[in-house]
Design a protein around this motif. Structure first.
Motif, short mmCIF file in Angstrom:
data_model
loop_
_atom_site.label_atom_id
_atom_site.label_comp_id
_atom_site.label_asym_id
_atom_site.label_seq_id
_atom_site.Cartn_x
_atom_site.Cartn_y
_atom_site.Cartn_z
N LEU A 143 0.79 -1.17 -0.01
CA LEU A 143 -0.11 0.10 -0.04
C LEU A 143 0.77 1.16 -0.17
CD1 LEU A 143 -2.61 1.74 0.39
CD2 LEU A 143 -2.30 1.24 2.83
N VAL A 144 0.69 2.06 -0.93
CA VAL A 144 1.37 3.36 -0.98
C VAL A 144 0.15 4.43 -0.80
CG1 VAL A 144 2.90 4.89 -2.14
CG2 VAL A 144 3.19 2.44 -2.31
N ALA A 145 0.26 5.54 0.30
CA ALA A 145 -0.66 6.26 0.47
C ALA A 145 0.03 7.67 0.26
CB ALA A 145 -1.26 6.05 1.83
N PHE A 146 -0.71 8.50 -0.50
CA PHE A 146 -0.26 9.86 -0.88
C PHE A 146 -1.28 10.79 -0.07
CE2 PHE A 146 1.45 7.37 -4.36
CZ PHE A 146 2.61 8.17 -4.92
N PRO A 147 -0.84 11.98 -0.05
CA PRO A 147 -1.62 13.06 0.88
C PRO A 147 -3.04 13.09 0.53
CG PRO A 147 0.52 14.13 0.38
CD PRO A 147 0.53 12.64 -0.40
N GLY A 148 -3.95 13.22 1.39
CA GLY A 148 -5.41 13.25 1.00
C GLY A 148 -6.13 13.77 2.02
N GLY A 149 -7.51 13.65 2.02
CA GLY A 149 -8.49 14.14 3.15
C GLY A 149 -8.97 12.97 3.86
N PHE A 150 -10.26 12.99 4.21
CA PHE A 150 -11.00 12.23 5.25
C PHE A 150 -11.14 10.73 4.39
CE2 PHE A 150 -13.97 15.59 7.06
CZ PHE A 150 -13.03 15.96 7.83
N GLY A 151 -11.13 10.81 3.38
CA GLY A 151 -11.27 9.25 2.48
C GLY A 151 -9.88 8.71 2.79
N THR A 152 -8.78 9.10 2.42
CA THR A 152 -7.55 8.94 2.33
C THR A 152 -7.03 8.23 3.80
OG1 THR A 152 -6.91 10.05 0.44
CG2 THR A 152 -5.24 9.17 1.87
N LEU A 153 -7.29 9.35 4.78
CA LEU A 153 -6.89 9.09 6.15
C LEU A 153 -7.80 7.69 6.70
CD1 LEU A 153 -6.83 12.77 7.58
CD2 LEU A 153 -4.77 11.12 7.09
N ASP A 154 -9.09 7.80 6.37
CA ASP A 154 -9.80 6.47 6.64
C ASP A 154 -9.27 5.07 6.22
OD1 ASP A 154 -12.51 5.18 7.55
OD2 ASP A 154 -12.63 5.27 5.45
N GLU A 155 -8.78 5.22 4.93
CA GLU A 155 -8.55 4.01 4.25
C GLU A 155 -7.14 3.65 4.95
OE1 GLU A 155 -10.65 4.68 0.11
OE2 GLU A 155 -8.53 5.69 0.44
N VAL A 156 -6.11 4.69 5.16
CA VAL A 156 -4.81 4.41 5.83
C VAL A 156 -4.90 3.73 7.13
CG1 VAL A 156 -2.69 5.33 6.33
CG2 VAL A 156 -3.56 5.89 4.37
N LEU A 157 -5.72 4.21 8.23
CA LEU A 157 -6.02 3.92 9.31
C LEU A 157 -6.48 2.69 9.28
CD1 LEU A 157 -6.49 7.35 11.01
CD2 LEU A 157 -4.29 6.06 11.14
N GLU A 158 -7.40 2.30 8.73
CA GLU A 158 -8.19 1.09 8.47
C GLU A 158 -7.06 -0.03 8.23
OE1 GLU A 158 -12.03 -1.45 7.54
OE2 GLU A 158 -12.06 0.57 7.16
N VAL A 159 -6.11 0.24 7.46
CA VAL A 159 -5.31 -0.81 6.96
C VAL A 159 -4.17 -1.09 8.14
CG1 VAL A 159 -3.42 -1.55 5.57
CG2 VAL A 159 -5.63 -0.33 4.56
N LEU A 160 -3.70 0.38 8.74
CA LEU A 160 -2.73 -0.23 9.86
C LEU A 160 -3.57 -0.71 11.10
CD1 LEU A 160 -1.32 3.40 9.76
CD2 LEU A 160 -0.09 1.44 9.35
N THR A 161 -4.70 -0.32 11.35
CA THR A 161 -5.35 -1.22 12.31
C THR A 161 -5.46 -2.68 11.91
OG1 THR A 161 -6.69 0.67 12.84
CG2 THR A 161 -7.73 -1.36 13.58
N LEU A 162 -5.75 -2.97 10.89
CA LEU A 162 -5.93 -4.59 10.36
C LEU A 162 -4.49 -5.31 10.45
CD1 LEU A 162 -8.22 -4.09 7.37
CD2 LEU A 162 -8.97 -5.14 9.65
N VAL A 163 -3.41 -4.55 10.34
CA VAL A 163 -2.15 -5.22 10.52
C VAL A 163 -1.74 -5.08 11.89
CG1 VAL A 163 0.21 -4.87 9.93
CG2 VAL A 163 -1.45 -4.45 8.06
#
Length: 203
Positions: free
Chosen positions: A119-139
């Motif tokens: 997963l590579v996450a570039f800067p973003g808003g609520f959607g990006t932060l939601d997706e990144v934090l969910e993946v971090l939580t799952l791992v």
């Protein structure tokens, strides 16, 4: 996906509000996303394997840039579009047979991760932060196997989420900072992924 022979994917998250043209920092992220997708697609798809297909949310901005990068080198890429109040149309660089439309975020998130090997996450808003934090939580909770999680744009991520503060306050462990890495360009991101897999595409 099965019909198209997709074995594994690299997920690219990032803002829909980033344009290709211009001299601002946001435009630089567009070009980095495009370059990242081109390098990864050339490296793994042109070896005769359907590995590491770039998958995005299918819209404009960073998503468009990543699909465009794959298209630049004649590679396929995936778009997981979603119905939104302000209608989001699929960008023109997605491989037509790999363009999907979703109604619910939950189901869409599941499909982002089903074949994800990075997963590579570039800067973003609520959607990006939601997706990144969910993946971090799952791992973190070991609900999915660990994959390289790379945040591109150190200046943005340092201000968007103060990870050190979370450690200092005891909300996460210091070891949790090892779940992700922060880089500033496409080539660094590709290097970390190759390093994680010892230069060999995962089976």
């Amino acid at each position: 996906m099965k019909k198209e022979g997709v074995n594994s994917t690299v997920v690219v998250f990032g803002s829909a509000r980033v344009a290709a043209a211009g001299s601002c920092k946001k435009s630089r992220y567009y070009e980095e996303a495009r370059e990242f997708a081109a390098i990864v697609s050339r490296r793994f798809q042109q070896e005769g394997r359907s590995d590491f297909l770039v998958v995005t949310g299918g819209g404009p901005g960073i998503m468009e840039a990543a699909n465009r990068g794959a298209n630049d080198v004649g590679a396929r890429s995936i778009g997981l579009n979603i119905n939104l109040p302000k209608e989001q149309n699929p960008n023109p660089y997605i491989t037509p047979a790999l363009c999907f439309q979703f109604r619910y975020f939950g189901i869409r998130k599941m499909h982002f991760l089903m074949r994800a090997k990075a997963l590579v996450a570039f800067p973003g808003g609520f959607g990006t932060l939601d997706e990144v934090l969910e993946v971090l939580t799952l791992v973190q909770t070991r609900k999915i196997v660990a994959i390289p999680i790379i945040l591109l744009g150190s200046e943005y991520w340092a201000q968007a989420i103060n990870f050190e503060f979370l450690v200092d306050e005891g909300y996460i462990d210091r070891e949790d900072l090892n779940l992700f890495q922060i880089v500033d360009n496409a080539r660094e991101a590709v290097h970390l992924i190759c390093q994680f897999y010892n230069e060999i595409p995962p089976e």
